[in-house]
Write an enzyme that holds these catalytic residues in place. Structure first.
Site, PDB file in Angstrom:
ATOM      1  N   TRP A   1       2.764  88.956  50.342  1.00 16.19           N
ATOM      2  CA  TRP A   1       3.446  90.244  50.253  1.00 16.19           C
ATOM      3  C   TRP A   1       3.385  90.772  48.820  1.00 16.19           C
ATOM      4  O   TRP A   1       3.250  91.966  48.581  1.00 16.19           O
ATOM      5  CB  TRP A   1       4.918  90.084  50.676  1.00 16.19           C
ATOM      6  CG  TRP A   1       5.736  91.348  50.564  1.00 16.19           C
ATOM      7  CD1 TRP A   1       5.906  92.294  51.522  1.00 16.19           C
ATOM      8  CD2 TRP A   1       6.477  91.804  49.422  1.00 16.19           C
ATOM      9  NE1 TRP A   1       6.708  93.306  51.050  1.00 16.19           N
ATOM     10  CE2 TRP A   1       7.074  93.033  49.766  1.00 16.19           C
ATOM     11  CE3 TRP A   1       6.696  91.286  48.142  1.00 16.19           C
ATOM     12  CZ2 TRP A   1       7.869  93.752  48.883  1.00 16.19           C
ATOM     13  CZ3 TRP A   1       7.487  92.003  47.256  1.00 16.19           C
ATOM     14  CH2 TRP A   1       8.063  93.224  47.634  1.00 16.19           C
ATOM     15  N   HIS A   2       3.482  89.835  47.847  1.00 18.14           N
ATOM     16  CA  HIS A   2       3.516  90.263  46.450  1.00 18.14           C
ATOM     17  C   HIS A   2       2.178  90.806  45.978  1.00 18.14           C
ATOM     18  O   HIS A   2       2.125  91.573  45.024  1.00 18.14           O
ATOM     19  CB  HIS A   2       3.962  89.108  45.548  1.00 18.14           C
ATOM     20  CG  HIS A   2       5.444  88.905  45.582  1.00 18.14           C
ATOM     21  ND1 HIS A   2       6.056  88.162  46.562  1.00 18.14           N
ATOM     22  CD2 HIS A   2       6.433  89.369  44.785  1.00 18.14           C
ATOM     23  CE1 HIS A   2       7.360  88.171  46.352  1.00 18.14           C
ATOM     24  NE2 HIS A   2       7.625  88.899  45.284  1.00 18.14           N
ATOM     25  N   GLY A   3       1.105  90.385  46.592  1.00 19.68           N
ATOM     26  CA  GLY A   3      -0.183  90.922  46.158  1.00 19.68           C
ATOM     27  C   GLY A   3      -1.328  90.247  46.861  1.00 19.68           C
ATOM     28  O   GLY A   3      -1.222  89.087  47.271  1.00 19.68           O
TER      29      GLY A   3
END
Lengths: 374, 477
Positions: free
Chosen positions: B321-323
């Site tokens: 989700w963060h990257g």
């Protein structure tokens, strides 16, 4: 506050809100005016550009050749070496990370205002830098611009639409700066905090704070930076150059996003005509030098068709204005081995670069009649 | 539009000047227009994207609410989630997966060269996708009713204070407030103002100063052990201050408009274990993954093995989700393994559980802090080879001068972080940080306290602000 609260309580809450807001505005404004840091407390970063000091230096030295630029210039030329090779009294007015807006202010508020009469001013640039006025006018450069500019800068303000007297954003910024004059306070505050960090970690070793700063500057020097990040290329559209781009019509790999690909010399979109006007008015000759960007493994760095067209237009416009353009971008003798990081030249290659540069510009600039040994 | 810009200040003032005079429905209309201006400021076509999200999820919510059978409800839920997550996948993950798959094909000789697809990532897409998805799932589960007003729902999805970097809100909190009459009280305005000023201090002084140190260290090609870890520690200060600043300015701005957003942090660096850290860090995301991924997977039901599997899947997805980058995947797995393994480790070494008195607690805080910072190395460094070399650095190879510099960098970052990491928890411990509806705020003693906080924050900004500004880190997610 619940709806049933009395009018008296509501008045009290209003007075308290006003009190909190007033304290947060008035007390800091008084603080800014009451605390005056001593000159020695202000952070002298190694690469801190101080316009007054630069002007004083130029007044003292009276150079006949001034070079303006950013780290492209700083990593390539050392003024001592250049003075020695050329016999001219050369000096640099430069700061890493700057671009054409600041170069214009260097020219106007440092070089011209110093009162010196250089014969030549050379501006080092990369690709389309000269016609991209808004590039790198924010972040750390905002602070530099604030220190460099006059309250009234008609060319700068009209070009970048930052007229401080007009527009709600400019007006608010100006109001905040007037209410809270804090540049020196900030500089001194940050220096004190850094000194405290040094003191807490000197572990009994009697090392002067100045030496700690030198150590840090060496630690983060150009030669120790990573290639994969391309520190100078942060924000570039793509990383390393790719072979076979010469014939295509795409912007060059490694160009910054938003870089202009059409040359436009109008005074409303470029600082170039304003620089030329300053040169004409104050009687010095302007020379522009395009640097070679980091080459491919075969030492070539071909331009796209777009960039070739841009350069041809730039050259013809500059020559029509009585200026000179030199271009090292296709010079095979500037090899990949000379580069250290991104488009920067290594310290070890500076002498070779300076000799190459002088050989290229000597027919234009001409040798000086004094050899500098400063 | 960045929170720390003059543009935002003017935007907020103009909005507030109009907002208070309007009835609720008109307030919501103005709020939607303001949110779209705020989001479109970054890039006008982003508004189209959020508009599509809103329309699809609003319609699916209504259809789920009206559906009589479970199968039909599931159909519309699937449609909504497929649309939302497909958009997210295209913008965020298409380039990453294409590059990795074609790199593999190129290595196997199936393709001549890998493809590189670059797609601009709309700011905050992961945040509003999750927020909107949580609403549709909650409607499907019957936890909230399908919203009838498209305007109120559009406001819920695009509410500008928390649109770009959270907190990720739930319908039972923010949407409920959107539908209710509101008139912010003077105490709420006061505490909103103080929160914004404090948030600006966190960003302009703490986060940006620590960023300066971390960015320099992470740009070195041959950092030694003490210098690298000094930089990692600075990054730890930066990311906490940066994200906390965004949350506080968002909560403060929302308060001025009469809304109460949820908290996102609870002194994460005082956590005594990795599971505890995740109860305190980015709480709105952690609880989202708990409610919509971990529990549906089975949670802790079904034995230790299944719990560990569920935790690993959850943290893997949280990392992603963060990257779209391998380092984030590694970071997620690292935390997943530690969170899943913590109860077993605590069983073996009771000091890791709640024992040992105060020294034991201090030990656990330090250990958790260290482990979280190993995680930050994985988070900050995108180059896997550099992560490998960073983790295998030998402290004994570093010269004395580098120890001095590493310690100096760490000390500088910690000194900047002191107000957030030490003074703020202390103030909360002594109950000096009031809630916005705290009756004590009406006393002059508390007025003085809030005035002091705001004044010191402004003086701190003037005396210590960093001249090199940067965007909020979580904008990129």
């Amino acid at each position: 506050m619940t709806p049933g609260v009395s009018k008296r309580l509501r008045l009290r809450a209003a007075a308290q809100l006003a009190c909190v807001a007033a304290c947060a505005v008035v007390l800091p404004a008084i603080f800014c005016r009451a605390i005056k840091p001593a000159p020695g407390e202000i952070l002298p970063e190694s690469d801190f550009f101080e316009p007054h000091a630069e002007r004083d230096r130029l007044v003292k030295v009276r150079p006949d050749w001034i070079l303006i630029g950013n780290s492209m210039l700083n990593s390539r030329l050392d003024w001592r070496t250049l003075s020695e090779i050329s016999g001219r009294k050369a000096r640099k007015v430069s700061q890493g990370g700057t671009q054409s807006a600041i170069w214009f202010l260097f020219l106007k508020n440092v070089v011209v205002r110093s009162g010196g009469k250089p014969e030549w001013v050379t501006i080092f640039f990369r690709d389309t830098d000269l016609s991209w006025p808004e590039f790198r006018t924010e972040g750390v450069n905002e602070d530099l611009i604030r220190r460099l500019r006059d309250p009234m800068e008609p060319e700068y303000d009209s070009l970048l639409a930052t007229d401080r007297k007009g527009g709600p954003v400019g007006l608010t910024k100006s109001l905040i700066e007037t209410a809270f004059p804090s540049d020196e306070l900030t500089s001194a505050g940050r220096r004190k905090l850094q000194n405290l960090a040094f003191d807490l970690t000197d572990a009994g070793a009697d090392i002067r704070r100045g030496n700690r700063r030198v150590e840090l500057n060496e630690l983060f020097s150009l030669g120790r930076l990573r290639h994969d990040l391309g520190s100078d290329l942060a924000g570039a559209s793509s990383g390393a150059p790719v072979a076979g781009v010469a014939a295509n019509d795409l912007p060059d790999p490694g160009m910054y996003d938003g870089a202009p690909m059409k040359f436009d010399p109008s005074p409303s979109v470029s600082f170039l005509p304003h620089m030329v006007a300053l040169a004409h008015k104050h009687g010095f000759k302007l020379h522009f030098h395009r640097i070679k960007r980091r080459p491919l493994a075969d030492n070539s760095r071909p331009d796209s068709r777009l960039l070739q067209a841009y350069m041809a237009e730039l050259r013809s416009w500059l020559e029509a204005q009585g200026c000179v353009l030199t271009d090292e971008s296709q010079d095979p003798s500037l090899t990949l081995a000379m580069y250290v990081d991104g488009d920067h030249i290594s310290v070890d290659s500076q002498r070779a670069y300076a000799e190459n540069f002088w050989a290229r510009v000597q027919p234009i600039i001409g040798a000086g009649n004094r050899t500098q040994r400063r | 539009m960045a929170f720390q810009s003059v543009e935002y200040l003017l935007f907020l003032l103009v909005l507030l000047g109009t907002y208070f005079w309007l009835p609720r429905a008109a307030q919501n209309g103005l709020l939607l227009a303001a949110s779209y201006v705020f989001y479109g400021w970054i890039h006008p076509w982003y508004v189209l994207l959020i508009g599509v999200h809103t329309l699809v999820d609003y319609s699916c919510g209504r259809l789920i609410g009206a559906a009589r059978t479970r199968a039909r409800k599931r159909l519309f839920l699937t449609l909504s989630l497929l649309t939302s997550f497909s958009i997210l996948a295209v913008f965020k993950y298409l380039g990453f997966f294409t590059e990795n798959i074609t790199t593999l094909f190129a290595a196997l000789g199936i393709m001549p060269a890998p493809w590189v697809i670059t797609i601009a990532l709309p700011a905050g897409i992961s945040f509003f996708t999750f927020q909107s998805a949580s609403y549709v799932i909650d409607v499907y589960r019957g936890r909230v009713e399908a919203e009838r007003s498209l305007l109120d729902y559009a406001d819920f999805v695009s509410f500008f204070p928390q649109l770009v970097a959270g907190p990720i809100e739930r319908a039972d909190n923010l949407l409920r407030q959107m539908c209710a009459p509101r008139r912010p009280g003077l105490l709420q305005i006061r505490s909103g103002f103080v929160l914004i000023v404090w948030g600006l201090f966190e960003k302009l002084v703490i986060a940006d100063s620590a960023a300066l140190i971390a960015d320099k260290v992470f740009s070195l090609r041959d950092a030694t052990f003490p210098v690298l870890w000094g930089g990692v520690l600075a990054f730890g200060v930066q990311i906490y201050a940066d994200f906390s600043a965004y949350t506080d300015i968002a909560r403060g701005s929302a308060r001025l408009l009469g809304f109460e957003l949820r908290e996102n942090f609870n002194h994460p660096y005082l956590a005594q274990s990795l599971p505890d850290f995740w109860r305190r860090w980015h709480m709105s995301l952690s609880t989202w993954f708990r409610d919509y991924v971990y529990i549906p997977l089975g949670g802790s039901r079904g034995g230790a093995g299944r719990t560990a599997r569920n935790l690993l899947i959850t943290f893997f997805l949280s990392g992603l989700w963060h990257g779209a980058s391998w380092n984030f995947v590694l970071w997620g797995i690292f935390h997943g393994v530690l969170v899943a393994g913590w109860p077993h480790l605590a069983h073996r070494w009771p000091i890791l559980a709640r024992s040992g008195g105060k020294p034991g607690a201090v030990f656990r805080v330090i250990l958790t802090f260290a482990l979280v910072h190993i995680g930050w190395l994985l988070f900050r460094e995108h180059n896997i080879a550099m992560i490998g070399s960073g983790l295998t650095l030998n402290p004994l190879d570093a010269p004395t001068a580098d120890w001095r510099m590493g310690a100096g960098l760490a000390a500088e970052a910690l000194l900047y972080g002191l107000p957030l990491m030490a003074l703020f928890p202390l103030a909360q411990k002594f109950r000096l940080v009031p809630r916005s509806d705290d009756e004590r705020l009406l006393t002059w003693r508390w007025t003085f306290l809030q005035a002091a906080t705001a004044t010191l924050s402004v003086i701190g900004i003037l005396a210590l602000r960093c001249s090199v500004g940067s965007d909020f880190i979580y904008f990129q997610f």
